[in-house]
Motif scaffolding. Structure first.
Motif, PDB file in Angstrom:
ATOM      1  N   ALA A 193     -56.067  24.976  29.894  1.00 41.81           N
ATOM      2  CA  ALA A 193     -56.608  24.711  31.326  1.00 41.81           C
ATOM      3  C   ALA A 193     -55.343  24.698  32.368  1.00 41.81           C
ATOM      4  O   ALA A 193     -55.333  24.491  33.492  1.00 41.81           O
ATOM      5  CB  ALA A 193     -57.174  23.310  31.240  1.00 41.81           C
ATOM      6  N   GLY A 194     -54.252  25.117  31.827  1.00 38.87           N
ATOM      7  CA  GLY A 194     -53.047  25.055  32.641  1.00 38.87           C
ATOM      8  C   GLY A 194     -52.253  24.025  32.882  1.00 38.87           C
ATOM      9  O   GLY A 194     -51.367  23.734  33.635  1.00 38.87           O
ATOM     10  N   LYS A 195     -52.490  22.751  32.188  1.00 37.82           N
ATOM     11  CA  LYS A 195     -51.721  21.703  32.399  1.00 37.82           C
ATOM     12  C   LYS A 195     -50.263  21.680  31.684  1.00 37.82           C
ATOM     13  O   LYS A 195     -50.414  22.432  30.312  1.00 37.82           O
ATOM     14  CB  LYS A 195     -52.506  20.460  31.526  1.00 37.82           C
ATOM     15  N   ARG A 196     -49.530  21.075  32.045  1.00 37.78           N
ATOM     16  CA  ARG A 196     -47.969  21.247  31.499  1.00 37.78           C
ATOM     17  C   ARG A 196     -47.972  20.611  30.292  1.00 37.78           C
ATOM     18  O   ARG A 196     -48.410  19.407  30.139  1.00 37.78           O
ATOM     19  CB  ARG A 196     -46.830  20.890  32.507  1.00 37.78           C
ATOM     20  N   ALA A 197     -46.974  21.209  29.294  1.00 42.08           N
ATOM     21  CA  ALA A 197     -47.006  20.381  28.156  1.00 42.08           C
ATOM     22  C   ALA A 197     -46.033  19.238  28.290  1.00 42.08           C
ATOM     23  O   ALA A 197     -46.001  18.280  27.640  1.00 42.08           O
ATOM     24  CB  ALA A 197     -46.421  21.296  27.057  1.00 42.08           C
ATOM     25  N   SER A 198     -44.952  19.170  29.187  1.00 44.85           N
ATOM     26  CA  SER A 198     -44.129  18.215  29.628  1.00 44.85           C
ATOM     27  C   SER A 198     -43.761  18.154  30.892  1.00 44.85           C
ATOM     28  O   SER A 198     -43.843  19.190  31.549  1.00 44.85           O
ATOM     29  CB  SER A 198     -42.797  18.196  28.813  1.00 44.85           C
ATOM     30  N   VAL A 199     -43.838  16.890  31.509  1.00 45.34           N
ATOM     31  CA  VAL A 199     -43.535  16.630  33.065  1.00 45.34           C
ATOM     32  C   VAL A 199     -42.159  16.044  33.166  1.00 45.34           C
ATOM     33  O   VAL A 199     -42.132  14.682  32.656  1.00 45.34           O
ATOM     34  CB  VAL A 199     -44.755  15.848  33.658  1.00 45.34           C
ATOM     35  N   PHE A 200     -41.160  16.412  33.902  1.00 44.84           N
ATOM     36  CA  PHE A 200     -40.032  15.826  34.001  1.00 44.84           C
ATOM     37  C   PHE A 200     -40.284  14.603  35.010  1.00 44.84           C
ATOM     38  O   PHE A 200     -40.745  14.859  36.050  1.00 44.84           O
ATOM     39  CB  PHE A 200     -38.926  16.657  34.552  1.00 44.84           C
ATOM     40  N   PRO A 201     -39.569  13.261  34.670  1.00 36.48           N
ATOM     41  CA  PRO A 201     -40.090  12.158  35.437  1.00 36.48           C
ATOM     42  C   PRO A 201     -39.110  12.199  36.575  1.00 36.48           C
ATOM     43  O   PRO A 201     -37.830  11.555  36.590  1.00 36.48           O
ATOM     44  CB  PRO A 201     -39.752  11.019  34.689  1.00 36.48           C
ATOM     45  N   TRP A 202     -39.223  12.920  37.810  1.00 39.95           N
ATOM     46  CA  TRP A 202     -38.545  12.913  38.809  1.00 39.95           C
ATOM     47  C   TRP A 202     -37.882  11.745  39.321  1.00 39.95           C
ATOM     48  O   TRP A 202     -36.805  11.779  40.101  1.00 39.95           O
ATOM     49  CB  TRP A 202     -39.063  14.140  39.672  1.00 39.95           C
ATOM     50  N   PHE A 203     -38.878  10.638  39.334  1.00 39.74           N
ATOM     51  CA  PHE A 203     -38.624   9.459  40.014  1.00 39.74           C
ATOM     52  C   PHE A 203     -37.322   8.850  39.336  1.00 39.74           C
ATOM     53  O   PHE A 203     -36.569   7.961  39.879  1.00 39.74           O
ATOM     54  CB  PHE A 203     -39.525   8.472  40.074  1.00 39.74           C
ATOM     55  N   MET A 204     -36.852   9.375  38.137  1.00 39.51           N
ATOM     56  CA  MET A 204     -35.778   8.725  37.405  1.00 39.51           C
ATOM     57  C   MET A 204     -34.538   9.201  38.156  1.00 39.51           C
ATOM     58  O   MET A 204     -33.318   8.657  38.178  1.00 39.51           O
ATOM     59  CB  MET A 204     -35.716   9.052  36.138  1.00 39.51           C
ATOM     60  N   LEU A 205     -34.471  10.489  38.855  1.00 37.00           N
ATOM     61  CA  LEU A 205     -33.477  10.813  39.683  1.00 37.00           C
ATOM     62  C   LEU A 205     -33.299  10.120  40.867  1.00 37.00           C
ATOM     63  O   LEU A 205     -32.095   9.906  41.163  1.00 37.00           O
ATOM     64  CB  LEU A 205     -33.662  12.460  39.852  1.00 37.00           C
ATOM     65  N   GLY A 206     -34.392   9.458  41.471  1.00 34.01           N
ATOM     66  CA  GLY A 206     -34.357   8.604  42.451  1.00 34.01           C
ATOM     67  C   GLY A 206     -33.543   7.313  41.946  1.00 34.01           C
ATOM     68  O   GLY A 206     -32.623   6.643  42.625  1.00 34.01           O
ATOM     69  N   PHE A 207     -33.863   6.699  40.790  1.00 35.97           N
ATOM     70  CA  PHE A 207     -33.221   5.613  40.196  1.00 35.97           C
ATOM     71  C   PHE A 207     -31.676   5.766  40.077  1.00 35.97           C
ATOM     72  O   PHE A 207     -30.900   4.980  40.453  1.00 35.97           O
ATOM     73  CB  PHE A 207     -33.754   5.520  38.912  1.00 35.97           C
ATOM     74  N   ILE A 208     -31.217   7.000  39.663  1.00 35.08           N
ATOM     75  CA  ILE A 208     -29.851   7.436  39.398  1.00 35.08           C
ATOM     76  C   ILE A 208     -29.119   7.337  40.624  1.00 35.08           C
ATOM     77  O   ILE A 208     -28.147   6.851  40.843  1.00 35.08           O
ATOM     78  CB  ILE A 208     -29.662   8.515  38.781  1.00 35.08           C
ATOM     79  N   GLY A 209     -30.054   8.085  41.764  1.00 33.95           N
ATOM     80  CA  GLY A 209     -29.462   8.264  43.080  1.00 33.95           C
ATOM     81  C   GLY A 209     -29.201   6.961  43.737  1.00 33.95           C
ATOM     82  O   GLY A 209     -28.188   6.640  44.438  1.00 33.95           O
ATOM     83  N   ALA A 210     -30.080   5.970  43.562  1.00 37.44           N
ATOM     84  CA  ALA A 210     -29.994   4.477  44.114  1.00 37.44           C
ATOM     85  C   ALA A 210     -28.769   3.744  43.500  1.00 37.44           C
ATOM     86  O   ALA A 210     -27.978   3.143  44.266  1.00 37.44           O
ATOM     87  CB  ALA A 210     -31.233   3.692  43.777  1.00 37.44           C
ATOM     88  N   SER A 211     -28.690   4.116  42.046  1.00 41.25           N
ATOM     89  CA  SER A 211     -27.534   3.348  41.541  1.00 41.25           C
ATOM     90  C   SER A 211     -26.113   3.884  42.115  1.00 41.25           C
ATOM     91  O   SER A 211     -25.226   3.060  42.226  1.00 41.25           O
ATOM     92  CB  SER A 211     -27.485   3.616  40.087  1.00 41.25           C
TER      93      SER A 211
END
Length: 351
Positions: A263-281
């Motif tokens: 159906a076109g759903k991705r097998a894995s999705v990168f948790p982009w919000f974790m880049l925000g976590f690192i950026g805030a750190s």
């Protein structure tokens, strides 16, 4: 309907106010003895679980449209605000301290988190716990309690018809790590003086083994080792980034079926919000101009996460939790025993 179109509703305004009040009350209550051991996030979840009954009776009644609106609003708040809260929580991590004073703690944290997640997941699955609840419980036990459960939940994708089941698993995992963290914090505080370990060793044991940051701080304070306990604990918090990425990839490969892929759903999705976590750190550590407001940003992070936790509580299915939670609780307990012993051994060997 896109999520931003679901914001401008009466039900959203109502649930936003309720969850905000729940989060603020939780932040106020955490300063009192007893409540401080649970922390604001757990208290907010409990408040959300309690207020769902008056919401049903006084606000929803027999109105099916309003019932659907409340459920959708609470789901949207728990989904979107948990990511924002995790990003803002990055300001709590001082990378300079971790990579200097905590340089010895980081490899220990990596080993502890990896072993605990693998062992707890294996035990839970052997006990018949479903994969979602097993991995969330394992992550919360191994990394940093409720915040880890929510961070990992944001990294795991499920079909829309399984979103309610996922939310129940998140709530159950949060409750489990809250209970286990509190129990083992009390055990370590009681047994610590009789172990013959030094103050530093007791602090390392607390930071490497206890689930919530609040638990590690409470135990470290009892031993007079709050600084080293906090550094050790925050080293485990940093591992949330790597765990979230690895688990998102693993989940997509292991649990997204062929029909979803077709159906076109991705097998894995990168948790982009974790880049925000690192950026805030990074910003919080290396931008001096923000040093004065960093504590305020962290407080705001907990308010936002508290709203997400209260929203989870509003939508929780008590029957599902009662039927699914016992074996996951046992898995977390058994893993916590092993973790405490392993952390004490590492502290004795290396400190």
């Amino acid at each position: 309907m896109k999520w931003w179109r679901r914001i401008a509703t009466v039900d959203m305004a109502f649930i936003a106010v309720v969850t905000l009040l729940a989060s603020l009350v939780a932040s106020w209550l955490k300063q009192f003895p007893g409540f401080s051991l649970f922390g604001a996030l757990i208290i907010a979840l409990l408040i959300g679980m309690a207020v769902q009954f008056p919401i049903r009776g006084a606000y929803v009644g027999g109105n099916a449209e309003r019932k659907a609106g409340v459920k959708d609003a609470a789901g949207l708040i728990s989904n979107k605000l948990l990511r924002l809260g995790i990003i803002l929580l990055g300001f709590k991590l001082n990378l300079e301290v971790l990579f200097t004073q905590g340089v010895k703690c980081l490899p220990i944290a990596a080993v502890v988190v990896t072993l605990v997640i693998v062992v707890c997941y294996a035990i839970a699955r052997r006990l018949g716990v479903d994969p979602m609840l097993a991995i969330l419980t394992a992550g919360g036990t191994g990394i940093c309690g409720a915040a880890a459960v929510m961070g990992l939940a944001g990294s795991i994708q499920v079909p829309d018809d399984r979103q309610d089941e996922k939310n129940d698993d998140v709530t159950m995992a949060v409750a489990i790590v809250a209970i286990m963290g509190t129990v083992f914090a009390l055990i370590e505080i009681a047994l610590g003086p009789f172990t013959g370990m030094t103050t530093t060793q007791l602090g390392i044991t607390a930071g490497a083994s206890l689930h919530e940051i609040a638990h590690a701080v409470a135990a470290g304070d009892a031993f007079g080792a709050v600084d080293i306990a906090t550094i050790m604990k925050l080293s485990r918090v940093l591992m949330l980034v790597f765990a979230a990425v690895a688990i998102a990839y693993w989940w997509g490969r292991r649990h997204v079926d062929d029909a979803d892929r077709a159906a076109g759903k991705r097998a894995s999705v990168f948790p982009w919000f974790m880049l925000g976590f690192i950026g805030a750190s990074v910003i919080g550590t290396f931008v001096p101009a923000l040093a004065a407001i960093t504590p305020t940003l962290v407080d705001f992070a907990y308010i936002v996460l508290g709203m997400a936790m209260a929203a989870l509580g509003i939508n929780v299915n008590f029957r599902a939790i009662a039927s699914k939670g016992r074996m996951a609780l046992l898995a977390s307990f058994l893993t916590s025993v092993l973790l405490m012993c392993f952390a004490a051994g590492v502290a004795l060997l290396l400190f």
